[in-house]
Design an enzyme around this catalytic site. Structure first.
Site, short mmCIF file in Angstrom:
data_model
loop_
_atom_site.label_atom_id
_atom_site.label_comp_id
_atom_site.label_asym_id
_atom_site.label_seq_id
_atom_site.Cartn_x
_atom_site.Cartn_y
_atom_site.Cartn_z
N ALA A 64 16.34 11.61 -10.34
CA ALA A 64 16.95 10.17 -9.17
C ALA A 64 18.58 10.59 -9.42
CB ALA A 64 16.71 8.86 -10.14
N GLY A 105 12.83 11.75 -12.37
CA GLY A 105 12.24 11.68 -10.97
C GLY A 105 11.65 12.87 -10.43
N GLU A 128 15.37 10.60 -18.98
CA GLU A 128 16.04 9.06 -18.80
C GLU A 128 16.50 8.55 -20.12
OE1 GLU A 128 13.40 10.64 -17.54
OE2 GLU A 128 13.09 9.79 -15.43
N1 CAA Z 1 22.03 12.69 -10.31
C1 CAA Z 1 23.02 13.00 -9.51
N2 CAA Z 1 23.94 14.05 -9.67
C2 CAA Z 1 23.25 15.25 -10.52
C3 CAA Z 1 22.18 14.72 -11.12
C4 CAA Z 1 21.33 13.52 -11.01
N3 CAA Z 1 20.41 13.34 -11.62
N4 CAA Z 1 21.81 16.13 -11.86
C5 CAA Z 1 22.76 16.91 -11.42
N5 CAA Z 1 23.69 16.44 -10.80
C6 CAA Z 1 24.82 16.93 -10.17
C7 CAA Z 1 25.90 17.01 -11.40
O1 CAA Z 1 26.80 15.63 -11.15
C8 CAA Z 1 26.89 17.96 -10.74
O2 CAA Z 1 27.52 17.61 -9.47
P1 CAA Z 1 29.30 17.74 -9.66
O3 CAA Z 1 29.45 19.20 -9.46
O4 CAA Z 1 29.78 17.06 -8.23
O5 CAA Z 1 29.99 17.19 -10.96
C9 CAA Z 1 25.84 19.12 -10.06
O6 CAA Z 1 24.72 18.47 -9.74
C10 CAA Z 1 25.53 20.29 -11.02
O7 CAA Z 1 25.17 19.74 -12.03
P2 CAA Z 1 25.89 20.10 -13.68
O8 CAA Z 1 27.11 20.33 -13.45
O9 CAA Z 1 25.53 18.94 -14.71
O10 CAA Z 1 25.14 21.12 -14.15
P3 CAA Z 1 24.71 21.77 -15.57
O11 CAA Z 1 24.16 23.26 -15.52
O12 CAA Z 1 25.86 21.57 -16.47
O13 CAA Z 1 23.69 20.68 -16.33
C11 CAA Z 1 21.62 19.46 -15.98
C12 CAA Z 1 22.43 20.63 -15.68
C13 CAA Z 1 21.28 19.61 -17.51
C14 CAA Z 1 20.25 19.22 -15.33
C15 CAA Z 1 22.66 18.31 -15.76
O14 CAA Z 1 22.96 18.33 -14.51
C16 CAA Z 1 21.96 16.75 -16.14
O15 CAA Z 1 21.64 16.53 -17.15
N6 CAA Z 1 21.49 16.15 -15.00
C17 CAA Z 1 20.81 14.94 -15.23
C18 CAA Z 1 19.38 14.96 -15.53
C19 CAA Z 1 18.73 13.69 -15.64
O16 CAA Z 1 19.30 12.63 -16.30
N7 CAA Z 1 17.71 13.29 -14.72
C20 CAA Z 1 17.26 11.91 -14.95
C21 CAA Z 1 17.49 11.00 -13.77
S1 CAA Z 1 17.24 9.40 -13.87
C22 CAA Z 1 15.54 9.31 -13.25
O17 CAA Z 1 15.16 10.32 -12.74
C23 CAA Z 1 15.09 8.02 -13.18
C24 CAA Z 1 13.62 7.77 -12.89
O18 CAA Z 1 12.76 7.96 -13.45
C25 CAA Z 1 13.37 7.47 -11.63
#
Ligand code: CAA
Length: 254
Positions: A64, A105, A128
């Site tokens: 998400a 998600g 999450e």
């Molecule tokens: N939402 C919004 N933006 C996201 C994202 C997310 N879930 N995951 C990555 N991005 C964005 C980052 O913010 C970044 O954007 P900017 O360049 O504008 O800063 C871009 O994508 C690239 O990501 P990173 O720079 O963070 O890349 P990385 O290689 O350093 O890390 C990663 C990769 C480990 C996947 C890291 O991005 C991360 O931890 N992302 C979040 C993952 C997460 O927590 N997902 C669960 C979301 S909650 C959910 O899904 C709820 C549900 O059950 C419905």
């Protein structure tokens, strides 16, 4: 620009999550477009199988869109399209073609697909818990039904990621392929399914999905209903006829 590329190749629908700069995070806009594509797929009689995949080199989907999160009650906040398949009764099969990050998600979306094929660079997780949240699009319910409970608990409660081989070994995906073979493998599988009787395929999926929630007795009753429906189709007669005549069947979804 569309944040879901929705293409049709013969009988196969290809839905590509297209926000690679945000690792295909499921924004409200993307969720709405994906839902619309899924409903179109359901209603287009020319389409028999769908593939869901992610654009770019790095992710199927990182989950998400955290940047769109607003604290407080969920009312009025966008739903992920993970319940579309069940709620809108899409009994045509979905294949998830997964590479890179498949998180939150994104994994929940992949788990609503029927078949999951992973590239060898895939990483799976429900992170999450790291951001003060819990999987809210089916993850706490589907993961323990799909993989051994101890693995589900570890993935859900630590938020740590697992790699493609581990996902394969616990049954989260059915095969792991080299990255450059991901879409060819998914397409080949979709084409194989398209050679099967489509109404039989859909009846089979419906019995399987609805059967998860039933007792064995109820599930067998449902199966008998689906068998009766299938026996009444033209394709059932064609399948048997083609076998006897030693020729490929010509199915019409009738
Ligand atoms: N939402 C919004 N933006 C996201 C994202 C997310 N879930 N995951 C990555 N991005 C964005 C980052 O913010 C970044 O954007 P900017 O360049 O504008 O800063 C871009 O994508 C690239 O990501 P990173 O720079 O963070 O890349 P990385 O290689 O350093 O890390 C990663 C990769 C480990 C996947 C890291 O991005 C991360 O931890 N992302 C979040 C993952 C997460 O927590 N997902 C669960 C979301 S909650 C959910 O899904 C709820 C549900 O059950 C419905």
């Amino acid at each position: 620009m569309a944040v879901v590329n929705y293409e049709k190749e013969g009988r196969i629908a290809i839905m590509t999550l297209n926000r690679p700069e945000a690792l295909n995070a499921l924004s409200a806009e993307l969720s709405a477009e994906l839902r619309a594509a899924m409903i179109d797929f359901r209603d287009d009689p020319e389409l028999w199988v769908a593939i869901v995949t992610g654009a770019g080199d790095r992710a199927f989907s990182a989950g998400a869109d955290i940047k769109g999160f607003r604290p407080g009650p969920r009312e009025g906040q966008p739903e992920l399209p993970t319940e579309v398949v069940r709620a809108d009764k899409i009994w045509k099969p979905f294949i998830a073609a997964i590479h890179g990050y498949c998180l939150g998600g994104g994994l929940e979306l992949a788990m609503t697909c029927d078949i999951r094929i992973a590239a060898d660079d895939s990483q799976f997780g429900q992170p999450e818990i790291n951001i003060g949240f819990l999987p809210g699009a089916g993850g706490t319910q589907r993961l323990p039904r799909f993989v051994p409970r101890a693995w589900a608990a570890e993935i859900l409660l630590t938020g740590d990621r697992i790699d493609a081989q581990t996902a394969l070994s616990i049954g989260l995906v059915s095969r792991v392929v080299p990255r450059d073979q991901l879409m060819p493998t998914a397409m080949e599988m979709a084409k194989t399914i398209c050679t099967r009787a489509p109404l039989g395929v859909r009846a089979c999926k419906e019995a399987m999905i609805r059967g998860y929630e039933l007792s064995l007795e109820e599930g067998l009753t449902l199966e008998r209903e689906k068998v009766a429906e299938c026996r009444a189709t033209e394709d059932f007669a064609e399948g048997a006829r083609a076998f006897v005549e030693k020729r490929p069947p010509n199915y019409k979804a009738k």
